[in-house]
Scaffold this motif. Structure first.
Motif, PDB file in Angstrom:
ATOM      1  N   LYS A 161       7.537  -8.745   0.003  1.00  0.00           N
ATOM      2  CA  LYS A 161       6.561  -9.503   0.794  1.00  0.00           C
ATOM      3  C   LYS A 161       5.451  -8.582   1.295  1.00  0.00           C
ATOM      4  CE  LYS A 161       6.129 -12.447   4.898  1.00  0.00           C
ATOM      5  NZ  LYS A 161       4.953 -11.827   5.435  1.00  0.00           N
ATOM      6  N   ILE A 162       5.816  -7.430   1.800  1.00  0.00           N
ATOM      7  CA  ILE A 162       4.799  -6.475   2.274  1.00  0.00           C
ATOM      8  C   ILE A 162       3.888  -6.078   1.112  1.00  0.00           C
ATOM      9  CG2 ILE A 162       4.405  -4.141   3.157  1.00  0.00           C
ATOM     10  CD1 ILE A 162       7.035  -4.463   4.755  1.00  0.00           C
ATOM     11  N   ALA A 163       4.482  -5.719  -0.015  1.00  0.00           N
ATOM     12  CA  ALA A 163       3.699  -5.287  -1.178  1.00  0.00           C
ATOM     13  C   ALA A 163       2.799  -6.419  -1.677  1.00  0.00           C
ATOM     14  CB  ALA A 163       4.626  -4.811  -2.290  1.00  0.00           C
ATOM     15  N   TYR A 164       3.339  -7.630  -1.747  1.00  0.00           N
ATOM     16  CA  TYR A 164       2.540  -8.755  -2.254  1.00  0.00           C
ATOM     17  C   TYR A 164       1.390  -9.084  -1.321  1.00  0.00           C
ATOM     18  CZ  TYR A 164       1.135 -13.090  -4.381  1.00  0.00           C
ATOM     19  OH  TYR A 164       0.392 -14.072  -4.983  1.00  0.00           O
ATOM     20  N   ASN A 165       1.610  -8.969  -0.015  1.00  0.00           N
ATOM     21  CA  ASN A 165       0.529  -9.240   0.930  1.00  0.00           C
ATOM     22  C   ASN A 165      -0.634  -8.276   0.737  1.00  0.00           C
ATOM     23  OD1 ASN A 165       1.854 -11.368   2.098  1.00  0.00           O
ATOM     24  ND2 ASN A 165       2.526 -10.236   3.887  1.00  0.00           N
ATOM     25  N   ILE A 166      -0.351  -7.079   0.309  1.00  0.00           N
ATOM     26  CA  ILE A 166      -1.401  -6.091   0.084  1.00  0.00           C
ATOM     27  C   ILE A 166      -2.007  -6.235  -1.309  1.00  0.00           C
ATOM     28  CG2 ILE A 166      -1.859  -3.601  -0.154  1.00  0.00           C
ATOM     29  CD1 ILE A 166       0.297  -3.209   2.081  1.00  0.00           C
ATOM     30  N   LEU A 167      -1.165  -6.497  -2.296  1.00  0.00           N
ATOM     31  CA  LEU A 167      -1.611  -6.462  -3.690  1.00  0.00           C
ATOM     32  C   LEU A 167      -1.945  -7.820  -4.305  1.00  0.00           C
ATOM     33  CD1 LEU A 167       1.026  -3.838  -4.838  1.00  0.00           C
ATOM     34  CD2 LEU A 167      -1.426  -3.451  -4.475  1.00  0.00           C
ATOM     35  N   ALA A 168      -1.333  -8.894  -3.802  1.00  0.00           N
ATOM     36  CA  ALA A 168      -1.535 -10.248  -4.338  1.00  0.00           C
ATOM     37  C   ALA A 168      -1.270 -10.326  -5.845  1.00  0.00           C
ATOM     38  CB  ALA A 168      -2.925 -10.769  -3.993  1.00  0.00           C
TER      39      ALA A 168
END
Length: 187
Positions: free
Chosen positions: A31-38
């Motif tokens: 979730k953290i990674a996806y919020n930054i990278l989409a």
């Protein structure tokens, strides 16, 4: 499995540590990674790099809070991937949008980076955040640290998206005034 037990597995250099980390924290880190990278593929790559970084850093590190330790590594790795992608001109992400919202709080150009010790700036921001209500602080951290969308941060804090936008705007304006008072902002 308890965090302390997972850390012990790292110290014993047992591969099970990585599997337990993935089982317990995989969703949170993704979730953290996806919020930054989409991007799911880049997020998966980032999280895999987190597992390797944890393996290489524990020991000698012995984190007090494993979730925060892994979250910090995830943010750092994801931001590095984001910067690489930005050089390749990929589309904007929530991380980019949240950073652009904070631009008004910081000095124009590179003067902040050139003239201000980043540790003092971080302390000033933290001091300001301590003056906020728990609700405003949680919303701000969700939006600007975890790079959640305004909708997700509002939902987490139990408020409407409209209220969240308004609260974030007022918080950014307050932060800007605080940083001006502390001498971190130049017109």
């Amino acid at each position: 499995m308890e965090d302390e037990r997972i850390i012990d597995l790292y110290w014993q250099r047992k591969e099970e540590a990585v599997h337990e980390t993935e089982r317990k924290f995989g969703h949170y880190l993704t979730k953290i990674a996806y919020n930054i990278l989409a991007d799911w593929e880049d997020s998966a790559e980032s999280v895999n790099d987190v597992y390797l970084a944890a393996w290489n850093s524990i020991p000698p590190q012995r984190p007090v809070c494993l979730s925060a330790y892994l979250g910090q590594i995830t943010r750092r790795i994801s931001i590095d991937i984001y910067r690489k992608r930005k050089r390749m001109k990929r589309p904007r992400t929530e991380y980019a949008v949240s950073l652009s919202e904070l631009e008004d709080c910081l000095s124009a150009g590179d003067t902040t980076q050139q003239h201000v010790d980043l540790h003092l700036l971080a302390k000033a921001v933290n001091d300001y955040l301590r003056t906020l209500s728990v609700e405003a602080r949680d919303l701000f951290i969700g939006r600007y640290y975890f790079a959640d969308s305004v909708r997700n941060a509002a939902e987490y804090c139990g408020m409407s998206e409209s209220k969240a936008k308004s609260m974030l705007y007022r918080t950014r304006q307050g932060l800007k005034k605080h940083l001006e008072k502390e001498g971190f902002y130049e017109e």
